[in-house]
Every structure is written in C-alpha cells, then in structure tokens.
Design a protein around this motif. Structure first.
Motif, PDB file in Angstrom:
ATOM      1  N   ALA A 177       4.102  17.446 -21.900  1.00  0.00           N
ATOM      2  CA  ALA A 177       3.982  18.756 -21.247  1.00  0.00           C
ATOM      3  C   ALA A 177       3.767  18.610 -19.746  1.00  0.00           C
ATOM      4  N   LEU A 178       3.133  17.518 -19.343  1.00  0.00           N
ATOM      5  CA  LEU A 178       2.896  17.252 -17.918  1.00  0.00           C
ATOM      6  C   LEU A 178       4.124  16.639 -17.241  1.00  0.00           C
ATOM      7  N   GLY A 179       5.160  16.369 -18.029  1.00  0.00           N
ATOM      8  CA  GLY A 179       6.364  15.782 -17.460  1.00  0.00           C
ATOM      9  C   GLY A 179       6.259  14.291 -17.193  1.00  0.00           C
ATOM     10  N   LEU A 180       5.219  13.656 -17.772  1.00  0.00           N
ATOM     11  CA  LEU A 180       5.003  12.227 -17.512  1.00  0.00           C
ATOM     12  C   LEU A 180       5.785  11.339 -18.481  1.00  0.00           C
ATOM     13  N   ILE A 181       6.135  11.883 -19.652  1.00  0.00           N
ATOM     14  CA  ILE A 181       6.961  11.153 -20.602  1.00  0.00           C
ATOM     15  C   ILE A 181       7.883  12.141 -21.307  1.00  0.00           C
ATOM     16  N   VAL A 182       8.924  11.620 -21.927  1.00  0.00           N
ATOM     17  CA  VAL A 182       9.808  12.411 -22.783  1.00  0.00           C
ATOM     18  C   VAL A 182       9.883  11.672 -24.109  1.00  0.00           C
ATOM     19  N   VAL A 183       9.505  12.353 -25.192  1.00  0.00           N
ATOM     20  CA  VAL A 183       9.435  11.728 -26.509  1.00  0.00           C
ATOM     21  C   VAL A 183      10.649  12.116 -27.340  1.00  0.00           C
ATOM     22  N   ASP A 184      11.322  11.088 -27.870  1.00  0.00           N
ATOM     23  CA  ASP A 184      12.456  11.313 -28.767  1.00  0.00           C
ATOM     24  C   ASP A 184      12.292  10.363 -29.947  1.00  0.00           C
ATOM     25  N   GLY A 185      11.535  10.818 -30.972  1.00  0.00           N
ATOM     26  CA  GLY A 185      11.228   9.940 -32.101  1.00  0.00           C
ATOM     27  C   GLY A 185      10.368   8.774 -31.640  1.00  0.00           C
ATOM     28  N   LYS A 186      10.874   7.553 -31.852  1.00  0.00           N
ATOM     29  CA  LYS A 186      10.140   6.355 -31.423  1.00  0.00           C
ATOM     30  C   LYS A 186      10.512   5.932 -30.011  1.00  0.00           C
TER      31      LYS A 186
END
Length: 232
Positions: free
Chosen positions: A207-216
């Motif tokens: 939500a902070l834009g620090l990571i983008v999660v796509d499964g693993k």
C-alpha cells in the motif's frame, strides 16, 4: 531410496563448499561412509529425539528445521538451501536431535557418518577450520535472530528478510524482482510471526508503494526506499 555408486557420491561431495580442497583420496574415504537419501516433499528426514549418527548435506531441494509444541504449534528454526550442511553440532555433542527436519520440496540429502568425519578431522586441520567456521556462522545467525525477535518490529524483520533474499551483487536498485524461497507460512514462522501478520505486513508495504506482490514474486521498485523504511 536408491543408493548412488561411490564414484557418484564423490562427485556430489566435491560440489559442496564444505569439502572444497579435499583430495580425491579424502573424498573417496568420505564417500564410503556417505549414503544418499531422496526425501519427497512433506516427508520427514528425522524427528526430535532421534539419535544422531552423523550430519547431513543438502544437494538439491529445500529442508526446514523446526520445533513443534504439544499443541501442534510449529516454529521454523532454519530453512536449509542446497549446499548447506546441518546437524554438525548435535553430532559433536552426541545428543539426540531437538528439532525435526522436513522436506519443503523433493530433495536429495547426503548423510555422512560421524566416524568418517572424526577420522578426517584428525588428519586435516583445514577441514577442522571449515567445520568450526560453519558452526560459528550458524551461531552468529542465531544471535542475529534473537536480536531481531527482541528488538525489531515485525515490519523490520520482513524487510530484513527481503534484503537478505536479494541476489548479490545487485546490478541495479530499481525494480528488483525476487521470489520467496518458501511458502509464506514457513517464512512467517522463521521470522517469529503468524502467517496473518506476515501477510498484513506485505499488504501494508504494498500500500505504501514499497513492494509489489504477485504470489511468491516480490518486486521492489526502489531498494534504497525500502531499506530507509526499515531504518525509520
């Protein structure tokens, strides 16, 4: 479980960092006291309380070392990756295992008898230093873990884990992609978090834009920004 021929075990041993520098004769002697074990995903290699008759080296796959309470709660102590050895300290202490080892994926493990190791230690001081260095590194990691559990927030622990998982050396600090080395439940336990807390931290960082999660798969748009958030 199919046994490898001695010449094949020598070849496997020669690829393990711990045994680098050993002569062909030394590797051949170890191979005579080494057995190959194929462990399927979910299968237990050894249980808490089992006697230790040597130590193990992971050739391929992934293993977890964990503790389990009578209530069924599990605490992952370490995630073993290919090339790593485990069980040396217990072997030298001549105590039964106090953790259990379970395969996280189909794995090939070498079991090397303590008798063979003791014989090599008497003859090769460089090998002694390597084994001591390996156990010292594991103790150092344990101290780091204790510090993290005691002094660092859950968010700091998760970011620290992601930083550790980055492939070195990094060629760039922007849009770095890594893949989690185990499922989220195992990683959460390793970090002394519940799976729900771990997922919530990933959601907050996203939500902070620090990571983008796509499964693993985790994309880090800016490694410096994520590292700065860990230190904030």
């Amino acid at each position: 479980m199919r046994d490898y021929q001695p010449v094949q075990i020598v070849s496997l041993l020669s690829r393990i960092p711990l045994f680098e520098g050993l002569s062909a004769d030394e590797l051949a002697r170890l191979a005579k006291s080494t057995r190959e074990m194929r462990v399927s995903k979910g299968e237990t290699l050894f249980r808490r309380g089992d006697p230790s008759t040597g130590f193990h080296v992971l050739v391929y796959g992934q293993m977890k070392l964990a503790l389990s309470s009578v209530q069924g709660t599990e605490k992952v102590v370490e995630i073993i990756q290919p090339g790593q050895s485990f069980g040396e300290a217990i072997m030298f202490m001549e105590k039964p295992y106090f953790v259990f080892a379970q395969a996280l994926s189909d794995s090939l493990v070498l079991h090397i008898s303590k008798t063979a190791i003791y014989e090599e230690l008497e003859n090769d001081h460089a090998f002694v230093r390597k084994m001591l260095a390996g156990m010292a590194m594991r103790l150092h990691q344990l101290m780091i873990d204790v510090e993290a559990y005691s002094l660092h927030s859950g968010t700091q622990r998760v970011i620290g884990y992601l930083m550790h998982e980055l492939v070195e050396p990094q060629q760039k600090d922007d849009n770095v992609v890594l893949e989690l080395s185990a499922n989220k439940g195992v990683i959460a336990s390793r970090l002394n978090l519940t799976q729900e807390h771990f997922s919530r931290i990933l959601h907050d960082l996203s939500a902070l834009g620090l990571i983008v999660v796509d499964g693993k798969r985790i994309c880090i748009p800016s490694v410096p920004k994520l590292r700065a958030h860990q230190l904030a």
